[in-house]
Scaffold this motif. Structure first.
Motif, PDB file in Angstrom:
ATOM      1  N   ARG A  35      37.843  20.729  -0.230  1.00  0.00           N
ATOM      2  CA  ARG A  35      39.103  20.421   0.325  1.00  0.00           C
ATOM      3  C   ARG A  35      38.673  21.088   1.028  1.00  0.00           C
TER       4      ARG A  35
ATOM      5  N   HIS B   4      40.572  15.634   1.493  1.00  0.00           N
ATOM      6  CA  HIS B   4      39.145  15.945  -0.225  1.00  0.00           C
ATOM      7  C   HIS B   4      38.719  15.318   0.071  1.00  0.00           C
TER       8      HIS B   4
ATOM      9  N   ALA C  93      38.331  19.531  -4.516  1.00  0.00           N
ATOM     10  CA  ALA C  93      39.314  18.861  -4.267  1.00  0.00           C
ATOM     11  C   ALA C  93      40.301  19.247  -5.684  1.00  0.00           C
TER      12      ALA C  93
END
Ligand code: ZN
Ligand code: ZN
Length: 377
Positions: A239, A244, A203
């Motif tokens: 992710r 996220h 993320a």
């Protein structure tokens, strides 16, 4: 909680996107156009285009008029876009983007168009204004981002999957980590674990920051070996399907010092106080204040050098904000981080971060990771 992440890596993403994105998101923007005094809105931020119509490419123009919507992309993305956006018409741009905008404006007879002032650069705006001279462009800030603050059940499900993989990665790191491993090696463990267990990406660049390196809230990993008797700040996220995860734990090898115990318990108390107290309707500033009051009460107010939290979704940092500057009211359906911390340049940092969803009556904590900082050697 569905734990089928390991089988997801080869799923073709648009099949899932097509299920997740319906016309109601575009309708919410269309409903705002009259109040904004606009004929149409030009969306250019890629995550906003993805949110509205499901296109996952990183360049495009989405024109939303009061009763229509059309996506313009260049030749690299034409086929990709047509597979992802269902019934939304897709126009292939050949040549200048400004000419494509002029063509869209003429086809839909729209003259007064809002655009994303936080995203369009000055030079892009000049080119659009020159190439589409009949169009009046007016900047707006946060118009689509505000729609994204409140998550649908499908979005919360995607976030729960990203959070579950992030929790799993933290547990694996705790098992694997030993004194003498460098921060950079630990970061690589996190990245490879996420990529081999169903995450489409990290993320954000993972943070593993031991001792004084952890005194910077956004530390970069170094080649320094992680030692005993120093705080280790680990801030990671996976992710999944564009959504996220975001998780921080502070870890410790060996016998804790009194200083670590005192500061760790203080940050934990600040976090739990905020998680117990945050309610829909409260401002982001009031939410921030719940944790800040605990840390200030212990005399460490200036060591809590960032805001309490931020929304997460298709972006790692999005609306709403939990900060001393955030006057807006928190809505149910928002997913936010709660991440108080204290930082000392000569010693290191302590931060503890969960993700929570705001519901009627309070927050539900989505993060499951253990909060005990002790690591076996
Ligand atoms: Zn984080
Ligand atoms: Zn965060």
């Amino acid at each position: 909680m569905a734990r089928h992440l390991h089988h997801r890596t080869h799923v073709i993403p648009w099949q899932e996107e097509a299920l997740a994105v319906g016309p109601q998101r575009v309708n919410s923007l269309q409903e705002r156009l009259e109040a904004l005094g606009l004929d149409a809105f030009l969306v250019t931020l890629p995550t906003n285009i993805r949110y509205l119509v499901g296109f996952t490419g990183d360049l495009g123009l989405l024109l939303v008029t009061r009763d229509a919507v059309e996506l313009a992309v260049d030749g690299r993305y034409t086929e990709h876009a047509r597979r992802e956006v269902g019934a939304v018409p897709v126009r292939e741009v050949r040549g200048e983007w400004a000419a494509a905008l002029a063509g869209l404006a003429a086809d839909y007879s729209v003259g007064h168009i809002g655009y994303e002032g936080d995203h369009v650069t000055v030079s892009q705006l000049e080119r659009l204004a020159e190439g589409a001279p009949g169009v009046q462009l007016e900047p707006f800030s946060g118009t689509v981002l505000a729609l994204r603050a409140r998550k649908s059940p499908e979005e919360i499900e995607a976030l729960v999957q990203a959070i579950a993989l992030t929790d799993e990665t933290m547990a694996a790191l705790r098992d694997w980590l030993r004194p003498g491993v460098t921060e950079r090696e630990a970061v690589w463990f996190v990245e490879s674990y996420i990529r081999t267990h169903g995450g489409e990406a990290v993320a954000f660049d993972p943070i593993v920051a031991a001792g004084r390196n952890g005194a910077m809230a956004h530390a970069r990993p170094s080649d320094r070996p992680i030692g005993r008797q120093e705080p280790i700040v680990v801030d990671i996220g996976a992710r999944v399907e564009g959504y996220h995860g975001d998780l921080t734990r502070t870890l410790w090898f060996g016998t804790p010092t009194d200083r670590f115990n005192e500061l760790y318990n203080l940050v934990l108390e600040a976090q739990l106080t905020a998680e117990d107290g945050i309610k829909a309707g409260m401002s982001g500033k009031e939410a921030d204040g719940l944790a800040r009051a605990v840390i200030e009460g212990a005399g460490y107010g200036e060591r809590f050098s960032h805001s309490l939290g931020h929304g997460v979704g298709l972006a790692i940092h999005e609306e709403p904000r939990l900060s001393q500057l955030a006057e807006g009211a928190l809505e149910t359906g928002a997913v936010v981080s709660v991440e108080p911390g204290v930082y000392f340049p000569d010693w290191g940092g302590i931060r503890i971060e969960d993700l929570v969803v705001i519901e009627d009556g309070g927050v539900r904590v989505l993060t499951r990771s253990a909060k005990e900082p002790w690591l076996a050697e």
